[in-house]
Write a protein that holds these residues in place. Structure first.
Motif, mmCIF file in Angstrom:
data_model
loop_
_atom_site.group_PDB
_atom_site.id
_atom_site.type_symbol
_atom_site.label_atom_id
_atom_site.label_comp_id
_atom_site.label_asym_id
_atom_site.label_seq_id
_atom_site.Cartn_x
_atom_site.Cartn_y
_atom_site.Cartn_z
ATOM 1 N N UNK A 284 1.312 42.438 -14.877
ATOM 2 C CA UNK A 284 2.343 41.465 -14.474
ATOM 3 C C UNK A 284 3.520 42.087 -13.730
ATOM 4 N N UNK A 285 3.924 43.275 -14.123
ATOM 5 C CA UNK A 285 5.078 43.912 -13.480
ATOM 6 C C UNK A 285 4.795 44.351 -12.052
ATOM 7 N N UNK A 286 3.528 44.371 -11.665
ATOM 8 C CA UNK A 286 3.175 44.794 -10.306
ATOM 9 C C UNK A 286 3.308 43.670 -9.289
ATOM 10 N N UNK A 287 3.511 42.447 -9.746
ATOM 11 C CA UNK A 287 3.495 41.280 -8.869
ATOM 12 C C UNK A 287 4.895 40.990 -8.338
ATOM 13 N N UNK A 288 4.984 40.797 -7.024
ATOM 14 C CA UNK A 288 6.228 40.374 -6.390
ATOM 15 C C UNK A 288 5.870 39.383 -5.299
ATOM 16 N N UNK A 289 6.846 38.944 -4.532
ATOM 17 C CA UNK A 289 6.602 37.915 -3.531
ATOM 18 C C UNK A 289 7.394 38.224 -2.268
ATOM 19 N N UNK A 290 6.841 37.819 -1.132
ATOM 20 C CA UNK A 290 7.579 37.934 0.129
ATOM 21 C C UNK A 290 8.729 36.927 0.112
ATOM 22 N N UNK A 291 9.959 37.368 0.289
ATOM 23 C CA UNK A 291 11.071 36.414 0.308
ATOM 24 C C UNK A 291 10.910 35.386 1.426
ATOM 25 N N UNK A 292 11.307 34.156 1.163
ATOM 26 C CA UNK A 292 11.180 33.085 2.155
ATOM 27 C C UNK A 292 11.883 33.469 3.449
ATOM 28 N N UNK A 293 11.206 33.242 4.557
ATOM 29 C CA UNK A 293 11.800 33.477 5.863
ATOM 30 C C UNK A 293 11.746 34.901 6.363
#
Length: 316
Positions: A284-293
């Motif tokens: 779970x700690x490996x997951x991140x997301x591309x910030x919007x925009x």
């Protein structure tokens, strides 16, 4: 005005061509977006228009550029710049020489073409300042991943590395257009959310279902959790096959942002509850997301237009 080391990156998708101009220090100096035009000639014309407008806005000529990079969906031969089966672009043929065609339209500027998720992986690593092995998990019309391993893109023997959307999640499930049954992308894609949660035109299903779930709508909670569970399965597959340090969620669904990350992490924790082995991996700690925009795909394309991907930060 000369611009040694400057490059243009293009993200050529089914609905838009988004381009950025990157200087030799890794700073984004301009951005242009135009609608996609289908077919080989349409794609080349739209891409050339974006390059021309970016250069004009910066007081450059196309031949001032060190190169142009393009990320496209479909199978890509980066050595020749040929694209096959880019059906969302109206390119159904095998081996369309997209890079040479665009280069000729631009007066001989060097052009490189890569898979769109590969360039997004490069861009995410640079823009987000992530080090170590990385997978960019694209959650859009379909599901696939771009892999950046040991600092290099991993394309695979036939260009199919990262096509995890066609790993069956439920072999007894519905038939996938690829010919198999129960493929992962039937459950973890933006298309799957569109089918599960119909919305009025112009309202993204992902945003709608996550908003409704946050308000406690039981049906929305079920759809959200089922979707997040399928995305978690994709994340787990990437970690167990490549042991990537980072799994970055991208694509249209990723515009939901942190609520998507939270939902996926919760499903990963639930799936690991009975497995000391999975818990030990800290997925779970490996997951991140591309910030919007944040335009990670065109930035990555601009970087890969150079002979080597530079290890420099990118300023937006």
């Amino acid at each position: 005005m000369s611009a040694p080391g400057w490059s243009v990156g293009l993200d050529i998708g089914g609905t838009k061509v988004l381009g950025v101009l990157l200087d030799d220090a890794g700073t984004v100096r301009g951005s242009v977006r135009v609608p996609t035009r289908r077919g080989t000639e349409g794609v080349v014309a739209a891409a050339a228009e974006v390059v021309g407008r970016l250069c004009a806005d910066a007081g450059l000529a196309a031949d001032d550029l060190a190169g142009v990079g393009a990320g496209v969906p479909g199978l890509v031969d980066p050595a020749t710049g040929a694209v096959s089966h880019a059906v969302n672009l109206g390119i159904d043929d095998r081996g369309v020489a997209l890079a040479p065609l665009l280069s000729a339209r631009l007066g001989g500027v060097p052009v490189t073409v890569e898979n769109d998720l590969n360039v997004a992986a490069v861009g995410a690593a640079r823009v987000l300042g992530l080090h170590g092995d990385l997978a960019l998990l694209g959650l859009g019309t379909g599901v696939a991943a771009g892999l950046l391993l040991g600092g290099d893109l991993r394309r695979g023997h036939g260009g199919g590395a990262g096509e995890i959307g066609h790993v069956p999640l439920d072999p007894a499930g519905p038939r996938c257009p690829c010919g198999q049954c129960g493929c992962l992308e039937l459950y973890a894609s933006g298309s799957a959310l569109d089918a599960a949660w119909p919305t009025p035109p112009g309202v993204p299903a992902a945003a709608a279902v996550f908003a409704a779930a946050a308000l406690g709508d039981p049906a929305a909670v079920r759809v959200r959790d089922r979707f997040a569970g399928a995305v978690a399965a994709a994340v787990r597959l990437l970690v167990l096959t490549c042991d990537v340090e980072h799994v970055v969620l991208g694509g249209g669904v990723a515009e939901v942002g942190q609520p998507l990350v939270t939902a996926v992490r919760e499903q990963l924790e639930r799936q690991a509850a009975g497995s000391p082995f999975l818990r030990s991996l800290g997925i779970p700690a490996r997951v991140t997301v591309v910030p919007a925009g944040v335009p990670v795909a065109p930035v990555g394309a601009a970087l890969t237009a150079r002979e080597a991907v530079p290890a420099l930060p990118v300023a937006l």
